[in-house]
Design a protein around this motif. Structure first.
Motif, PDB file in Angstrom:
ATOM      1  N   LYS A 484       0.825  -1.216   0.000  1.00  9.40           N
ATOM      2  CA  LYS A 484       0.000   0.000   0.000  1.00  9.40           C
ATOM      3  C   LYS A 484       0.857   1.262   0.000  1.00  9.40           C
ATOM      4  N   TYR A 485       2.086   1.129   0.505  1.00  2.00           N
ATOM      5  CA  TYR A 485       2.978   2.290   0.609  1.00  2.00           C
ATOM      6  C   TYR A 485       4.113   2.245  -0.412  1.00  2.00           C
ATOM      7  N   LYS A 502       8.697  10.629   1.982  1.00  2.00           N
ATOM      8  CA  LYS A 502       7.598  10.116   1.164  1.00  2.00           C
ATOM      9  C   LYS A 502       7.504  10.863  -0.160  1.00  2.00           C
TER      10      LYS A 502
END
Length: 530
Positions: A484-485, A502
């Motif tokens: 998911k990341y 990120k």
């Protein structure tokens, strides 16, 4: 049924004594059963003779001196009730498959059995396998508690398998099963010996006794002209060759030039392996979608066993490309977007762990390897520091956790393992789920994680309680969370790892440049101070 038809050397006046079935457990004994009193490592069956009689046993087989009829109960003395139980069970369950194959050794038994099963299936031959992975036929799979079943259950299963018109059966012969004579009375056509290394010394007490138990398959259970399949390059080959000559057994080998089935070439191609073999002066090129070179040896042994089961070698070779991973053996689990991999394996001995990690290093050159593992409780304690030392040698990060502690203190087990591990590499996590979760979370692009020790198992044994726990399910759970990341673009993932910040997951990166004049759309620009 009459006792005299199943047990030799008893007084002729007792041969007509009736019995209905067999039992060595007074709890599930039925009326008129023969009760075999067996002395185990913890429990002596002689203590339960009175209970067995109360439940309706009319024949008692034990090592006690008294023999004869007393109060309508027949007592039969045997110096080895275990062995007699196996021999009687084999006669009691008469109809069994014609082609029985036993595979023994420290490592590789389950893989060889499963590869043999797959080869016969792919060639439309009915087949069954029995061992650590359960009882498996074309129709269904049943889980079992021990690698080698008790004689009653084993012979019962074999008779049921025969009713399905299956004549080809491969079973795993553990050292415990062989030492306890569980396979006596069975007519094996082929015996396979994989290798021998440090294991089960808590039970056998010495390496010599461990080897003797394994070799008893060939020494005692194979008839004249039966087949032996083994590796010509292992130290135990000399022992096996000596037995084969003495007992007039046919021996077939894999390995180097002097062997019957020679492995001529081998190389890796990502997750696949390509190899060349020579058999009966013919050369074959084969590709398999499997991780770990040790799997090739297992396949070669399974191939010879399949040929001895009347399948043409050319057909066997053609089917190998369709061979699949064995459950919990060098099994790649799931897919991670940053091109890292999680491998699940049953390695729980020093040799198996060493081979596994060495194979991963060879197949995935220059990749960092992490490991999640522990050691089992109430088992050979001497291997714990050895396994810690092996993990330390091959791995960059070591997540030390609980395996199956059983009735031992888990903390003491981990302490014995971590003596040999560098503190900078060590992450001690008592919770196995937490260890797997952390290890997957910390996997960077291209890295490898080995989750070792429990493989296919679905439970974790803490002695006073057993909980449902599957390494495979936990791995898949945390891979899903990790993905998911992660971006589908591997370059974004690498950049995210390097700058530790990120980046939008849908970002696109094509090329990198330090020259603003050459920058194009979706390029990444590195501003360098001259």
């Amino acid at each position: 049924m009459l006792v005299g038809k199943f047990i030799k050397n008893i007084n002729s006046k007792f041969k007509g004594h009736f019995f209905s079935g067999l039992s060595f457990n007074s709890l599930n004994l039925k009326k008129n059963n023969i009760f075999f009193s067996i002395k185990g490592t913890k429990i002596n069956g002689n203590k339960f003779i009175k209970d067995a009689i109360k439940k309706g046993a009319r024949t008692i087989v034990s090592n006690l001196n008294f023999k004869g009829l007393k109060n309508r109960v027949l007592y039969i003395k045997s110096n080895n009730p275990r062995k007699l139980l196996s021999e009687v069970a084999s006669k009691f369950y008469q109809n069994k498959p014609k082609n029985l194959i036993a595979v023994t050794g420290t490592n590789g038994k389950s893989s060889i059995a499963d590869f043999y099963f797959q080869i016969l299936n792919l060639n439309n031959k009915k087949v069954a396998s029995l061992g650590t992975l359960g009882v498996k036929t074309d129709l269904k799979k049943s889980e079992i508690k021990n690698t080698t079943l008790d004689p009653i259950l084993l012979n019962d299963y074999l008779q049921k398998i025969k009713k399905l018109n299956i004549d080809n059966v491969i079973l795993e012969a553990s050292s415990h099963g062989l030492k306890q004579n569980r396979l006596n009375g069975l007519d094996f056509k082929t015996g396979i010996f994989t290798n021998l290394s440090h294991d089960h010394l808590d039970y056998h007490k010495s390496f010599e006794d461990y080897l003797k138990s394994k070799l008893s398959l060939f020494q005692n259970l194979l008839r004249k002209n039966s087949n032996i399949i083994t590796d010509i390059n292992i130290p135990q080959y000399r022992n096996i060759k000596r037995i084969a000559k003495k007992k007039q057994l046919k021996i077939f080998t894999i390995g180097s030039k002097e062997s019957d089935l020679e492995l001529m070439k081998h190389h890796y191609k990502e997750d696949k392996q390509l190899f060349q073999i020579k058999y009966k002066n013919k050369i074959y090129d084969i590709i398999v979608n499997l991780i770990g070179k040790v799997q090739i040896k297992n396949i070669l042994m399974a191939m010879i066993a399949a040929e001895k089961s009347n399948i043409k070698f050319k057909k066997i070779v053609k089917s190998i490309k369709n061979i699949k991973n064995v459950n919990g053996r060098f099994e790649k689990i799931g897919y991670i977007k940053n091109n890292s991999k999680v491998i699940l394996d049953y390695a729980h001995t020093p040799a198996a762990l060493s081979n596994c990690l060495q194979n991963l290093h060879e197949q995935f050159i220059n990749r960092k390897i992490s490991i999640v593992f522990g050691c089992g409780g109430d088992r050979d304690k001497s291997k714990r520091s050895q396994m810690g030392k092996i993990a330390n040698k091959f791995c960059d990060k070591i997540y030390l956790t609980d395996d199956n502690p059983r009735f031992e203190n888990p903390k003491k087990i981990r302490s014995a393992v971590k003596i040999s591990i560098d503190k900078a590499k060590l992450y001690e996590r008592p919770s196995r789920e937490k260890a797997i979760s952390n290890a997957i979370q910390n996997l960077n692009s291209g890295e490898i994680l080995l989750v070792a020790g429990k493989g296919h198992e679905k439970n974790q044994d803490y002695g006073s309680f057993i909980r449902n726990f599957s390494d495979k399910k936990i791995i898949l759970k945390y891979i899903k969370k990790k993905n998911k990341y992660l971006s589908k673009n591997w370059k974004v993932n690498i950049l995210q790892e390097v700058i530790k910040d990120k980046i939008l997951l849908d970002s696109k990166i094509s090329k990198a440049s330090i020259n603003s004049k050459q920058i194009k759309k979706n390029n990444i620009f590195f501003a360098i101070k001259g």
